[in-house]
Design a protein around this motif. Sequence first.
Motif, PDB file in Angstrom:
ATOM      1  N   MET B  72      24.745  12.626  -5.320  1.00 36.82           N
ATOM      2  CA  MET B  72      23.837  12.737  -4.242  1.00 36.82           C
ATOM      3  C   MET B  72      22.439  11.899  -4.807  1.00 36.82           C
ATOM      4  SD  MET B  72      24.944  14.860  -1.988  1.00 36.82           S
ATOM      5  CE  MET B  72      24.146  16.279  -1.119  1.00 36.82           C
ATOM      6  N   LEU B  74      20.337  13.180  -6.515  1.00 39.38           N
ATOM      7  CA  LEU B  74      19.057  14.057  -6.530  1.00 39.38           C
ATOM      8  C   LEU B  74      18.731  14.478  -8.055  1.00 39.38           C
ATOM      9  CD1 LEU B  74      20.800  16.553  -3.751  1.00 39.38           C
ATOM     10  CD2 LEU B  74      18.679  15.083  -3.532  1.00 39.38           C
ATOM     11  N   ARG B 110      20.093   8.400   2.190  1.00 40.57           N
ATOM     12  CA  ARG B 110      19.489   9.507   3.125  1.00 40.57           C
ATOM     13  C   ARG B 110      20.635   9.862   3.997  1.00 40.57           C
ATOM     14  NH1 ARG B 110      14.245   7.891   3.790  1.00 40.57           N
ATOM     15  NH2 ARG B 110      14.727   7.792   5.949  1.00 40.57           N
ATOM     16  N   ARG B 113      23.504  11.139   2.351  1.00 37.94           N
ATOM     17  CA  ARG B 113      23.079  12.743   1.927  1.00 37.94           C
ATOM     18  C   ARG B 113      22.985  13.539   3.103  1.00 37.94           C
ATOM     19  NH1 ARG B 113      19.238  11.447  -2.500  1.00 37.94           N
ATOM     20  NH2 ARG B 113      17.674  11.182  -0.922  1.00 37.94           N
ATOM     21  N   GLY B 114      23.994  14.640   3.273  1.00 40.55           N
ATOM     22  CA  GLY B 114      23.923  15.405   4.355  1.00 40.55           C
ATOM     23  C   GLY B 114      24.759  14.896   5.637  1.00 40.55           C
ATOM     24  N   MET B 119      26.087  19.624   0.450  1.00 39.05           N
ATOM     25  CA  MET B 119      26.061  20.089  -0.609  1.00 39.05           C
ATOM     26  C   MET B 119      25.766  21.609  -0.433  1.00 39.05           C
ATOM     27  SD  MET B 119      24.217  18.745  -4.122  1.00 39.05           S
ATOM     28  CE  MET B 119      24.680  19.139  -5.590  1.00 39.05           C
ATOM     29  N   ALA B 141      19.206  19.520  10.037  1.00 38.23           N
ATOM     30  CA  ALA B 141      19.966  18.568   9.457  1.00 38.23           C
ATOM     31  C   ALA B 141      20.722  17.846  10.466  1.00 38.23           C
ATOM     32  CB  ALA B 141      21.143  19.593   8.609  1.00 38.23           C
ATOM     33  N   ALA B 144      18.607  15.011  11.798  1.00 37.67           N
ATOM     34  CA  ALA B 144      18.243  13.969  10.599  1.00 37.67           C
ATOM     35  C   ALA B 144      19.349  12.759  10.920  1.00 37.67           C
ATOM     36  CB  ALA B 144      18.108  14.427   9.159  1.00 37.67           C
ATOM     37  N   HIS B 145      20.514  12.986  11.209  1.00 39.67           N
ATOM     38  CA  HIS B 145      21.488  12.190  11.210  1.00 39.67           C
ATOM     39  C   HIS B 145      22.306  11.616  12.619  1.00 39.67           C
ATOM     40  CE1 HIS B 145      21.850  12.715   6.617  1.00 39.67           C
ATOM     41  NE2 HIS B 145      21.744  14.024   7.102  1.00 39.67           N
TER      42      HIS B 145
END
Lengths: 331, 348
Positions: B72, B74, B110, B113-114, B119, B141, B144-145
Amino acid sequence: MIRFIVQRFLGMLVTMFFVSVMVFIIMELPPGDYAERYAFRKFSGTGVTVTEADVNNIRVKLGLDRPAYERYFSWIWGIVTKGDFGPAFAFETSVNNVIGQRLWLTLAILFSTLIVTYLVSIPIGIYAAVHRHSIADYSLTVLSYLGLALPNFLLALILLYISVTVLDSSVGGLFSQEFEGAPWSWAKFVDLLKHLIVPAVVLAWSATAFQLQTVRATMLDELNKLSVTAARARGIPEWKVLLKYPARLAINPVVSTVSFDANRIFSELPIVALVLGLPELGELLIKSYIDLDMFVAGAILLMLTFMIVFMNFLSDIALAFLDPRIKLEGG
Amino acid sequence: MRNSIGTSETSMNGTSLDGALLKVENLRIAFRTDEGQIQAVDGVDLTAQTGRTLGIVGESGSGKSVSTHAIMRLLPGTAVIHPDSSIQFRRKDGTVVEITQLAPTGREMRAIRGGEIAMIFQEPMATFSPVYTIGNHIMEAILAHEEVSKQEARERAIHLLDRVGIANPSRRVDQYPFELSGGMRQRAMIAVALSANPSLLIADEPTTALDVTIQAQILALMRELQEEMGMAILFITHDLGVISQIAHDVVVMYLGQIMERGTVREVIKEAKHPYTQNLLQAIPRLESLGQRLHAIGGRIPSPMERPPGCPFHTRCPQAMPGVCDKAFPETTHFSPTHEVNCFLYEGS
């Protein structure tokens, strides 16, 4: 939420009652009263012998002969019903006249100091935490320890010197001469703001240093939280992650200590005001104690303590908005 | 969509994945500390297939979390991914990206991720921020996408909560994490992870903090969702009992290296590596009730003092002095899927 606010408001009223009783006790504490001071002032050097009976007559005239609880209730009654804080003996007028403008100017200093404190400490504290162990972080830490260590009056003197010699501006007082007695106008307001900068910076200095360390430490704690990693794992942009999660919680301790800051400012203000020649309440408070001018002292103490209690109330409400756990668990 | 320059060379190289969704090769991660570098992960290979669950087993400090955090991107700033390491991931549009080449906070990472790799974590209470509602986390979430309105995101959030088995979702969506029970929070966290329809779900010990009944429910839910949505799952745990319930394939890690890998049947029923065998003996069973539980002798060494050779030799009951402490063993294959790194089998 409304229930929470009402609860806190009632709590504030109860606190204010106890505070007013304590203020009254403090007013009563110094030995002697204004009757004696008045007699001394009026007749000393005139060769007149003042007897105990004469002093008692003055006492009756000033209303100081009544028992303490009676005087307390008539004092409070006047404040609550008429906004009348009683007579200012030494000035031979009412307390309201004496305190009047000074109260507003004190509040102006208080709030401009708080604004400077938070505008500086919160963003810098967050920045220092995010860029931990960077040169910027270390230099800010050194600066803030300097801020904690440097006495206010010294800083006031330094700034006074710099602004007079380098910037060639007048810093004494809160107004330039041409505005001193003038009615309120935009120009006068701007003039006031200009004069507020130096006292606000001086008073904000140590509070900023302290809050900066608080924000930095809380922010560091919050940055390590799993919720921050989880937000990053959701693909949220880094700046939004920082502002929405750790930063929001990092300002909690600052919000909850607003009244501490107010308290600190009130206690430091008289010395700074003395150096900078500010017409504020602290100086008047000391003078009124020396004169045993009890109603003036009482009014000032009451104002300052009420202000702190009220700020506490406000910070409780603000905290409840910032952190839903507070209102839901308390209500 | 694609705007990261560093990935252009690998993006067309789709054949290298052999149909897998994610391929981690020779992953090596070190942490810079004041006392020098710590090698947390040393040469790990992992493959995730769509619709399958790969269980990653190991004690704390085995590098399992660090490896998945690397996928990820992170990891904290002190972590260094070795330049020879490769993490290839097939995106939803079919292109393959080399994740190690992406900027950790860049736009493409980014989006992955998600959006494509989600996760879930061990502590749902700590995963949620206490000052925002469950719905806020899910909507964040989604927003964001995807380009959807807030109203739409909210409806999707309610639907997701319903999907993960939370009763009364239209009320729960406006509640705070501390108003939910532990099992419900874990379900809500799965809802957050699923919000953007990821093709890979990384589950970092998601059932460790739950009691056994809730744990079984959560595992059932994850299997169900996997069948429905067809995602790949990387399931990290130290509990081989949980692994036998959820995983198709298993990798056993110790101090940042892989000891044994195979299908769940091969690893649980025919464990070859002494470490895996010891882990299996440490599971409490009905037959062994009343007996003292088997524990692996000694402690997991600090990553600061990694033993040379096979890292497990300091605790291994079958360690061969002069062999195990000299070099890391070669891989021995027992079947096309079952392989072990142990000197006991080398040359057999």
